[in-house]
Design a protein around this motif. Structure first.
Motif: not given
Length: 416
Positions: A360-362, A366-375
């Motif tokens: 659990r790192t920043l 950020t990667i998870d957020l970007l993946k969510g936005l892409k979906k």
């Protein structure tokens, strides 16, 4: 100090896993060479160890990559005698899409894309009774390392992943098959290897061998002969891949340097085999195989084009496999990769795993957020008609291609 936000990854060893009278030492920087001496001494006591955690393989890898990839040898000693050793590396050039990742790997892994030696049958060097203590020591050491987004076990036997008793299972786990021919089966049955293959493969091989006629084969018996086969293999390998628009494994000078070290250091000890098949003065194919506890690993290859020779990969591998059976090797292992000849020429399979634990790192957030936005973006771009399956896909749309880790690109190192 251990970061409390690393609870999703490998953060601590099992309680009480390290018995009394065990000491742990980390060898890195200028001490790596001394660590390799300890590694070699332990291997000499253990005997027949896996190729890809042997001193031969590990020392060649460190000579090639240590200036690029920070590496540590961790050893465990019991009452003054070394009983376990592991290599831990910090990856270089690892990414999730465009975002750089800070990774730890156990074993010879973590090279940038295009430079990997593609470790398979990865493992630890340990006295069996002390293997749990070595795993616990590796886990504890890695949990103390800061600036890490992911921890990787690359190319391990699937059943060995369970030994890494972290609080949570892998975040990601990719299992791939290694097809192999069990060479003991034809010997025990008094048969030729051909007779254990499927009917269509038998018919195809008989037809091909009749079409070829006389084929000259070479199982290199001297280093000079092996070097000649190796050099031609590189030429054929690169020609095949460049013709298909790919760089080929030997476009990496580091990769080629590692292979040449393996050849020079391992040939006299019969740890490396070079094989060539020729027909009417022209080479059909060349192979470089590694010897792993009596098993031959199909590691590198180069073949004539299909326009020059029919089914050059299938024919070369069958001839080499047959010679390996006569020389009483235990198995002929094709390693991972989706190639037709691997299915056609194998009798059995086993599984290797590439496992990843994300911390659990920043950066990961950020990667998870970007993946969510892409979906979300992809969903909102779809029209109701498309959702109902009433309209064809746009000619400009494309399905994203999943990223391959360098370590799963063994097929790149062995094109047929």
């Amino acid at each position: 100090m251990i970061d409390p936000h690393q609870e999703q990854g490998p953060t601590s060893p099992p309680a009480g896993a390290r018995p009394a009278r065990l000491s742990v030492r980390a060898w890195n920087g200028p001490d790596l060479d001394a660590g390799l001496l300890v590694w070699r001494e332990l291997e000499s006591r253990l005997g027949n160890v896996p190729m890809m955690c042997s001193h031969l393989w590990t020392s060649a890898w460190l000579r090639t990559y240590r200036d690029l990839i920070p590496s540590t040898i961790l050893t465990v000693s019991h009452e003054g005698q070394t009983v376990g050793a592991a290599l831990i590396t910090r990856g270089a050039g690892q990414k999730a899409g465009p975002i750089p990742l800070r990774t730890l790997h156990v074993g010879t892994a973590g090279e940038p894309l295009g430079h990997s030696v593609c470790v398979e049958y990865n493992g630890l060097l340990a006295v069996r009774a002390h293997r749990p203590a070595l795993i616990a020591a590796v886990q504890a050491w890695m949990s103390e390392q800061s600036g890490v987004d992911e921890v990787h076990l690359n190319g391990w036997a699937a059943e060995e992943i369970a030994e890494w008793n972290w609080p949570a299972g892998p975040t990601e786990s990719r299992i791939r098959e290694c097809r192999y021919f069990d060479l003991a089966k034809p010997r025990e049955a008094g048969l030729e290897p051909l007779e254990l293959l499927g009917r269509s493969t038998r018919q195809n091989l008989r037809r091909l061998l009749r079409r070829y006629g006389a084929i000259e084969t070479t199982w290199a018996e001297s280093l000079e002969e092996a070097d000649d086969v190796f050099s031609e293999m590189v030429t054929l390998h690169q020609a095949r891949w460049v013709a298909s628009g790919q760089p080929g494994a030997f476009a990496s000078h580091r990769f080629e340097g590692f292979q040449r070290q393996m050849l020079v250091q391992g040939f006299d000890d019969r740890k490396v085999v070079l094989f060539r098949a020729r027909h009417e003065g022209e080479t059909v194919g060349c192979l470089m195989l590694l010897v792993d506890r009596g098993r031959l690993l199909d590691y590198l290859s180069g073949f004539a084009s299909f326009e020059q020779k029919p089914s050059p990969g299938l024919v070369t591998h069958y001839l080499c496999l047959s010679e390996a059976a006569r020389r009483e090797y235990r198995a002929y292992d094709f390693l991972v990769g989706e190639k037709r000849h691997k299915d056609n020429l194998s009798t059995d399979a086993q599984q290797l795993t590439w496992a990843t634990w994300r911390r659990r790192t920043l950066r990961n957030s950020t990667i998870d957020l970007l993946k969510g936005l892409k979906k979300l973006r992809d969903r909102t771009r779809r029209s109701p008609a498309a959702d109902a399956g009433l309209s064809p896909p746009s000619p400009t749309s494309a399905t994203p291609i999943p990223m391959e880790s360098p370590e799963t690109l063994a097929a790149t190192a062995s094109p047929t």
